[in-house]
Design an enzyme around this catalytic site. Structure first.
Site, PDB file in Angstrom:
ATOM      1  N   GLY A 127       0.735  -1.466   0.018  1.00  0.00           N
ATOM      2  CA  GLY A 127       0.000   0.136   0.107  1.00  0.00           C
ATOM      3  C   GLY A 127       0.794   1.265   0.518  1.00  0.00           C
ATOM      4  CE  LYS A 128       6.950   0.124  -1.614  1.00  0.00           C
ATOM      5  NZ  LYS A 128       6.570  -0.789  -2.187  1.00  0.00           N
ATOM      6  CB  THR A 129       1.044   3.313  -4.848  1.00  0.00           C
ATOM      7  OG1 THR A 129       2.295   2.873  -5.273  1.00  0.00           O
ATOM      8  CG2 THR A 129       0.788   4.194  -6.001  1.00  0.00           C
ATOM      9  CD  GLU A 153       5.579   3.606  -4.505  1.00  0.00           C
ATOM     10  OE1 GLU A 153       4.418   4.607  -4.871  1.00  0.00           O
ATOM     11  OE2 GLU A 153       5.627   2.907  -4.504  1.00  0.00           O
ATOM     12  CE  LYS A 208       7.753   2.777  -8.179  1.00  0.00           C
ATOM     13  NZ  LYS A 208       6.829   1.734  -7.031  1.00  0.00           N
ATOM     14  N   GLY A 220       9.515  -1.775  -4.205  1.00  0.00           N
ATOM     15  CA  GLY A 220       9.182  -3.339  -3.012  1.00  0.00           C
ATOM     16  C   GLY A 220       9.468  -2.495  -1.441  1.00  0.00           C
ATOM     17  CG  LEU A 280      -9.965   3.722   1.856  1.00  0.00           C
ATOM     18  CD1 LEU A 280      -8.702   5.187   1.256  1.00  0.00           C
ATOM     19  CD2 LEU A 280     -10.365   4.228   3.052  1.00  0.00           C
TER      20      LEU A 280
HETATM   21  N1  LIG Z   1      -5.742   1.691   1.869  1.00  0.00           N
HETATM   22  C1  LIG Z   1      -6.658   0.761   0.924  1.00  0.00           C
HETATM   23  N2  LIG Z   1      -7.675   0.464   0.140  1.00  0.00           N
HETATM   24  C2  LIG Z   1      -7.358  -0.580  -0.693  1.00  0.00           C
HETATM   25  N3  LIG Z   1      -7.299  -0.891  -1.723  1.00  0.00           N
HETATM   26  C3  LIG Z   1      -5.528  -0.613  -1.094  1.00  0.00           C
HETATM   27  C4  LIG Z   1      -5.684   0.334  -0.036  1.00  0.00           C
HETATM   28  N4  LIG Z   1      -3.884   0.126  -0.194  1.00  0.00           N
HETATM   29  C5  LIG Z   1      -2.979  -0.439  -1.321  1.00  0.00           C
HETATM   30  N5  LIG Z   1      -4.709  -1.504  -1.844  1.00  0.00           N
HETATM   31  C6  LIG Z   1      -4.627  -1.898  -2.915  1.00  0.00           C
HETATM   32  O1  LIG Z   1      -3.762  -3.049  -3.161  1.00  0.00           O
HETATM   33  C7  LIG Z   1      -3.066  -3.155  -3.923  1.00  0.00           C
HETATM   34  C8  LIG Z   1      -1.497  -2.552  -3.826  1.00  0.00           C
HETATM   35  O2  LIG Z   1      -0.620  -1.472  -3.180  1.00  0.00           O
HETATM   36  P1  LIG Z   1      -0.028  -0.675  -3.606  1.00  0.00           P
HETATM   37  O3  LIG Z   1      -0.178  -0.638  -5.412  1.00  0.00           O
HETATM   38  O4  LIG Z   1      -0.292   1.106  -2.603  1.00  0.00           O
HETATM   39  O5  LIG Z   1       1.372  -0.820  -3.061  1.00  0.00           O
HETATM   40  P2  LIG Z   1       2.940  -0.417  -3.202  1.00  0.00           P
HETATM   41  O6  LIG Z   1       3.795  -1.265  -2.116  1.00  0.00           O
HETATM   42  O7  LIG Z   1       3.040   0.542  -3.447  1.00  0.00           O
HETATM   43  O8  LIG Z   1       3.246  -2.270  -4.419  1.00  0.00           O
HETATM   44  P3  LIG Z   1       4.478  -1.804  -5.164  1.00  0.00           P
HETATM   45  O9  LIG Z   1       5.801  -2.698  -4.194  1.00  0.00           O
HETATM   46  O10 LIG Z   1       4.039  -2.364  -6.434  1.00  0.00           O
HETATM   47  O11 LIG Z   1       5.065  -0.420  -5.228  1.00  0.00           O
HETATM   48  C9  LIG Z   1      -3.240  -1.953  -5.209  1.00  0.00           C
HETATM   49  O12 LIG Z   1      -4.088  -2.917  -6.102  1.00  0.00           O
HETATM   50  C10 LIG Z   1      -4.087  -1.354  -4.215  1.00  0.00           C
HETATM   51  O13 LIG Z   1      -6.121  -0.530  -4.916  1.00  0.00           O
HETATM   52 MG   LIG Z   2       3.714   1.444  -5.437  1.00  0.00          MG
END
Ligand SMILES: Nc1ncnc2c1ncn2[C@@H]1O[C@H](COP(=O)(O)OP(=O)(O)OP(=O)(O)O)[C@@H](O)[C@H]1O
Ligand SMILES: [Mg+2]
Length: 204
Positions: free
Chosen positions: A16-18, A96, A34, A99, A182
């Site tokens: 969920g970083k993004t 950002e 990024k 991983g 969410l």
């Molecule tokens: N708070 C949240 N509510 C609903 N969906 C979420 C939430 N946080 C993350 N997601 C969903 O979970 C998935 C992974 O989230 P995200 O892309 O933010 O991860 P990340 O850590 O950035 O991954 P990466 O390492 O690929 O950059 C996505 O499909 C995103 O929409």
């Molecule tokens: Mg990401």
């Protein structure tokens, strides 16, 4: 005080970083960057943050085709990642990684090494689900061993009071708050959840 400059890292990919970074950039009203995007087919993190935050999103330094570790994605594309191109611009910004902290950009450079060079305060994004204590404490150790400044930890997912407490107590890290899952995930819901879930004072 971070001067509105934050690095968002996490305990793993897909934590969920993004989404958190979009919430933070929107909350602070600052641009997002990024530097290395690996995988272009399923939408990029930059596009996600643009849609969820409404803030300026800077172009990536490297756009690599394959969704895998940057060191491998770069090799596949015949590119060598140059750390000189990965220096964040001046001024307030949310940056950002990809991983987790020990993901390689090259065989001689991990994200954590890059963060140490930058010296920008880091927010660790962690799940609340089973397994997160180990991943969170390992991440904090890896950052501390390189003297990376840590702003705090941001949880994503359903509330898990004891897990969140023990990570912060044993990891000696500030709990910045929690973003619930969410549904739907859109800019308005994210703005409201971020405002409700995070302490402004911890994120200045
Ligand atoms: N708070 C949240 N509510 C609903 N969906 C979420 C939430 N946080 C993350 N997601 C969903 O979970 C998935 C992974 O989230 P995200 O892309 O933010 O991860 P990340 O850590 O950035 O991954 P990466 O390492 O690929 O950059 C996505 O499909 C995103 O929409
Ligand atoms: Mg990401």
């Amino acid at each position: 005080m971070s001067g509105g400059r934050f690095v968002v890292t996490g305990t793993d990919t897909g934590v969920g970083k993004t989404v958190f970074a979009a919430g933070l950039a929107g909350h602070l009203g600052v641009p997002y960057w990024k530097p290395v995007q690996a995988g272009l087919d399923e939408g990029t993190d930059r596009e996600t943050v643009a849609a969820l935050s409404g803030q300026t999103v800077l172009p990536e330094a490297y756009r690599l085709t394959t969704p895998c570790s940057p060191h491998q994605a770069a090799a596949i594309d015949g590119v060598t990642i140059d750390p000189a191109r990965l220096v964040p611009p001046e001024g307030p910004i949310v940056v950002e990684g990809a991983g987790g902290v020990l993901v390689p950009l090259r065989e001689d450079l991990l994200y954590a090494d890059l963060f140490a060079r930058w010296g920008i305060p880091v927010v660790v994004v962690a799940r609340t689900a089973l397994g997160t204590i180990n991943h969170s404490l390992l991440t904090l150790e890896a950052l501390r061993s390189r003297n990376v400044p840590i702003t705090g930890i941001a949880f994503v997912g359903d509330e898990n009071v004891e897990t969140e407490r023990v990570i912060c107590a044993m990891g000696q890290v500030r709990r910045l708050g929690r973003l619930p899952w969410l549904d739907p995930l859109d800019a308005e819901n994210l703005r409201a959840a971020f405002a409700a879930g995070f302490d402004r004072a911890g994120l200045q």
